[in-house]
Scaffold this motif. Sequence first.
Motif, mmCIF file in Angstrom:
data_model
loop_
_atom_site.group_PDB
_atom_site.id
_atom_site.type_symbol
_atom_site.label_atom_id
_atom_site.label_comp_id
_atom_site.label_asym_id
_atom_site.label_seq_id
_atom_site.Cartn_x
_atom_site.Cartn_y
_atom_site.Cartn_z
ATOM 1 N N SER A 5 0.816 -1.212 0.000
ATOM 2 C CA SER A 5 0.000 0.000 0.000
ATOM 3 C C SER A 5 0.850 1.263 0.000
ATOM 4 N N SER A 6 2.132 1.138 0.317
ATOM 5 C CA SER A 6 3.009 2.313 0.339
ATOM 6 C C SER A 6 3.479 2.713 -1.058
ATOM 7 N N LEU A 7 3.174 1.906 -2.060
ATOM 8 C CA LEU A 7 3.607 2.221 -3.425
ATOM 9 C C LEU A 7 2.801 3.385 -3.988
ATOM 10 N N SER A 8 3.489 4.354 -4.517
ATOM 11 C CA SER A 8 2.813 5.453 -5.197
ATOM 12 C C SER A 8 3.072 5.319 -6.701
ATOM 13 N N ARG A 9 2.372 6.088 -7.474
ATOM 14 C CA ARG A 9 2.581 6.069 -8.923
ATOM 15 C C ARG A 9 4.029 6.445 -9.250
ATOM 16 N N GLN A 10 4.579 7.398 -8.511
ATOM 17 C CA GLN A 10 5.954 7.836 -8.743
ATOM 18 C C GLN A 10 6.948 6.715 -8.503
ATOM 19 N N HIS A 11 6.735 5.903 -7.471
ATOM 20 C CA HIS A 11 7.635 4.788 -7.190
ATOM 21 C C HIS A 11 7.620 3.785 -8.342
ATOM 22 N N VAL A 12 6.434 3.510 -8.862
ATOM 23 C CA VAL A 12 6.311 2.558 -9.971
ATOM 24 C C VAL A 12 6.977 3.130 -11.223
ATOM 25 N N LEU A 13 6.785 4.418 -11.473
ATOM 26 C CA LEU A 13 7.418 5.043 -12.643
ATOM 27 C C LEU A 13 8.944 5.026 -12.519
ATOM 28 N N GLN A 14 9.468 5.201 -11.313
ATOM 29 C CA GLN A 14 10.919 5.116 -11.106
ATOM 30 C C GLN A 14 11.418 3.707 -11.427
ATOM 31 N N ALA A 15 10.671 2.688 -10.994
ATOM 32 C CA ALA A 15 11.059 1.308 -11.267
ATOM 33 C C ALA A 15 11.005 1.024 -12.771
ATOM 34 N N ILE A 16 9.987 1.535 -13.458
ATOM 35 C CA ILE A 16 9.868 1.345 -14.907
ATOM 36 C C ILE A 16 11.013 2.044 -15.630
ATOM 37 N N GLU A 17 11.373 3.237 -15.161
ATOM 38 C CA GLU A 17 12.483 3.960 -15.776
ATOM 39 C C GLU A 17 13.792 3.176 -15.640
ATOM 40 N N ALA A 76 -2.315 -10.519 -7.201
ATOM 41 C CA ALA A 76 -3.637 -9.943 -7.454
ATOM 42 C C ALA A 76 -3.809 -8.640 -6.682
ATOM 43 N N ILE A 77 -3.281 -8.604 -5.456
ATOM 44 C CA ILE A 77 -3.348 -7.378 -4.647
ATOM 45 C C ILE A 77 -2.497 -6.291 -5.291
ATOM 46 N N ALA A 78 -1.297 -6.661 -5.725
ATOM 47 C CA ALA A 78 -0.409 -5.697 -6.390
ATOM 48 C C ALA A 78 -1.070 -5.151 -7.650
ATOM 49 N N ALA A 79 -1.722 -6.028 -8.406
ATOM 50 C CA ALA A 79 -2.408 -5.586 -9.627
ATOM 51 C C ALA A 79 -3.503 -4.578 -9.294
ATOM 52 N N GLY A 80 -4.241 -4.837 -8.236
ATOM 53 C CA GLY A 80 -5.297 -3.908 -7.829
ATOM 54 C C GLY A 80 -4.745 -2.556 -7.418
ATOM 55 N N ILE A 81 -3.646 -2.569 -6.682
ATOM 56 C CA ILE A 81 -3.021 -1.316 -6.244
ATOM 57 C C ILE A 81 -2.516 -0.537 -7.448
ATOM 58 N N LEU A 82 -1.875 -1.228 -8.400
ATOM 59 C CA LEU A 82 -1.346 -0.538 -9.572
ATOM 60 C C LEU A 82 -2.479 0.007 -10.447
ATOM 61 N N ARG A 83 -3.590 -0.726 -10.531
ATOM 62 C CA ARG A 83 -4.733 -0.197 -11.285
ATOM 63 C C ARG A 83 -5.253 1.075 -10.635
ATOM 64 N N LYS A 84 -5.274 1.108 -9.305
ATOM 65 C CA LYS A 84 -5.703 2.325 -8.606
ATOM 66 C C LYS A 84 -4.747 3.479 -8.856
ATOM 67 N N ARG A 85 -3.490 3.175 -9.143
ATOM 68 C CA ARG A 85 -2.486 4.202 -9.425
ATOM 69 C C ARG A 85 -2.474 4.594 -10.906
ATOM 70 N N GLY A 86 -3.384 4.000 -11.699
ATOM 71 C CA GLY A 86 -3.532 4.408 -13.093
ATOM 72 C C GLY A 86 -2.799 3.552 -14.105
ATOM 73 N N PHE A 87 -2.338 2.373 -13.738
ATOM 74 C CA PHE A 87 -1.617 1.507 -14.663
ATOM 75 C C PHE A 87 -2.530 0.411 -15.193
ATOM 76 N N ASP A 88 -2.211 -0.090 -16.392
ATOM 77 C CA ASP A 88 -2.912 -1.226 -16.967
ATOM 78 C C ASP A 88 -2.143 -2.481 -16.589
ATOM 79 N N VAL A 89 -2.844 -3.449 -16.019
ATOM 80 C CA VAL A 89 -2.217 -4.689 -15.580
ATOM 81 C C VAL A 89 -2.870 -5.842 -16.324
ATOM 82 N N THR A 90 -2.048 -6.778 -16.816
ATOM 83 C CA THR A 90 -2.542 -7.951 -17.510
ATOM 84 C C THR A 90 -2.307 -9.163 -16.632
#
Length: 155
Positions: A5-17, A76-90
């Motif tokens: 739950s501590s993951l923010s959109r910015q953290h995910v974008l940093q990991a993607i970068e 599945a929980i991670a996918a839900g959190i990332l969807r809430k942060r605006g990402f598409d998860v498959t």
Amino acid sequence: MATLSSLSRQHVLQAIEEYDQRGEDAFLAVYGFAPQGAWSIQHEGRSYDLPAVVGVAHRFATGRIATADDIAGALAIAAGILRKRGFDVTQPGGAPAARTSTRTAAPKAPRAPRAPRAAAAPTTRRAAAPEETPAPVCPTCFMTLPATGVCDTCG
């Protein structure tokens, strides 16, 4: 299990970068993740390994990397959190992860009409608090003076 739950959109974008900078194989190798194609995150037309991105994003959020074992039961929980942060998860099978809700819709019972409100009591105004004056300060050492007006330090 990692707290995701501590993951923010910015953290995910940093990991993607970082994923883009290192390349998939190097990124997975550096952080100890094995390639798996079941769960993926889509961003700007590219597909990324979901457990690896979540593990590294967790490092940006908390300072501790979430390993594949930490994330394995929580994809599945991670996918839900990332969807809430605006990402598409498959999800496995290549289909977009379905939006699930833990709530079940219960049939609503008709509400009884409310009683009319009583007239509000007349309001009373409080007197404004008197302006607080600053405490006197010693001109030499800038300490607050005691009630005697003589500085305890300077004399």
